[in-house]
Design a protein around this motif. Structure first.
Motif, short mmCIF file in Angstrom:
data_model
loop_
_atom_site.label_atom_id
_atom_site.label_comp_id
_atom_site.label_asym_id
_atom_site.label_seq_id
_atom_site.Cartn_x
_atom_site.Cartn_y
_atom_site.Cartn_z
N ILE A 14 -2.45 -0.11 -19.46
CA ILE A 14 -1.03 -0.47 -19.36
C ILE A 14 -0.61 -0.57 -17.90
N GLU A 17 -1.74 -3.84 -16.40
CA GLU A 17 -0.82 -4.91 -16.80
C GLU A 17 0.47 -4.83 -15.98
N GLY A 18 0.97 -3.62 -15.76
CA GLY A 18 2.19 -3.42 -14.98
C GLY A 18 2.05 -3.92 -13.55
N LEU A 21 2.30 -7.62 -13.63
CA LEU A 21 3.67 -8.05 -13.90
C LEU A 21 4.57 -7.89 -12.67
N VAL A 111 6.90 -0.55 -17.61
CA VAL A 111 6.00 -1.66 -17.95
C VAL A 111 6.57 -2.42 -19.14
N GLU A 112 7.09 -1.70 -20.14
CA GLU A 112 7.68 -2.35 -21.31
C GLU A 112 8.88 -3.21 -20.91
N ARG A 115 7.61 -6.33 -19.36
CA ARG A 115 7.11 -7.24 -20.41
C ARG A 115 8.25 -8.03 -21.01
N GLU A 116 9.32 -7.30 -21.40
CA GLU A 116 10.48 -7.96 -22.02
C GLU A 116 11.11 -8.96 -21.06
N ASN A 118 9.71 -10.51 -18.65
CA ASN A 118 8.79 -11.63 -18.47
C ASN A 118 8.88 -12.60 -19.64
N HIS A 119 9.01 -12.08 -20.87
CA HIS A 119 9.15 -12.96 -22.05
C HIS A 119 10.47 -13.73 -21.98
#
Length: 199
Positions: A14, A17-18, A21, A111-112, A115-116, A118-119
């Motif tokens: 995770i 990924e962070g 991002l 990180v979450e 993600r949001e 980025n979407h």
């Protein structure tokens, strides 16, 4: 002496990924990559930066100092022929240090949220260049807006406090001063406002 803390296998994935991002949202880095300021392998250099940052966090045996991380980020930008004096290196380093600390504690909220964000960013329409010789142009209103220096539909990154508002319509309805043109056709742009983060 404090015992060495390591990321769990899940947290490591995770956190990796962070890192990607955070770097993908760093405008100075993305401008350098998109415009190939570091040459044809600019994208590879940015990917190497992500790998180096992740490795620095996960492989270092010594205490991690933010100054060292800032040096890594600065050297990567210099390899892309980019000098950043906008405080973004310090901001990115701070985000990465904070995210690493969260992941060490099994907390993946930052990180979450990336993600949001980025979407949401990908889902917005992209700005397109208007061609003067386009015969089949249905969007005359958009052309007029661009020519009249009206509000644009460019995406703007906003602080978390404004994340519920529409990121496309962030204009303050104040007239924007037109940039002055020099004799050689270049436009003079005024300085940025300081965000007051420096000491």
């Amino acid at each position: 002496m404090e015992a060495e803390r390591k990321l769990s296998v899940e947290a490591e994935a995770i956190f990796r990924e962070g890192v990607v991002l955070v770097l993908s949202r760093w405008s100075a880095l993305q401008l350098a990559v998109d415009n190939e300021w570091g040459g044809r392998d600019s994208r590879r250099k940015s990917e190497q930066l992500a790998a180096d940052v992740f490795s620095w966090f996960t492989q270092s045996k010594e205490v991690l100092y933010i100054d060292d991380l800032e040096d890594i980020l600065n050297e990567a930008m210099l390899s892309l022929n980019t000098v950043t004096e906008d405080g973004s290196i310090e901001e990115v380093a701070e985000k990465l240090m904070f995210m690493n600390e969260e992941c060490l504690n099994g907390d993946f909220k930052s990180v979450e949220s990336l993600r949001e964000a980025n979407h949401r960013r990908v889902a917005l329409p992209h700005v397109k260049q208007v061609n003067d010789d386009d015969d089949d142009n249905d969007n005359n209103e958009r052309d007029d807006t661009l020519e009249n220096d009206g509000p644009s539909n460019m995406m703007v990154d906003t602080p978390e406090s404004q994340s519920n508002s529409n990121p496309v319509d962030m204009t303050d309805n104040k007239p924007t001063p037109k940039p002055a043109k020099t004799e050689d056709g270049w436009e003079v742009v005024g300085p940025r406002r300081s965000k007051g983060k420096r000491n």
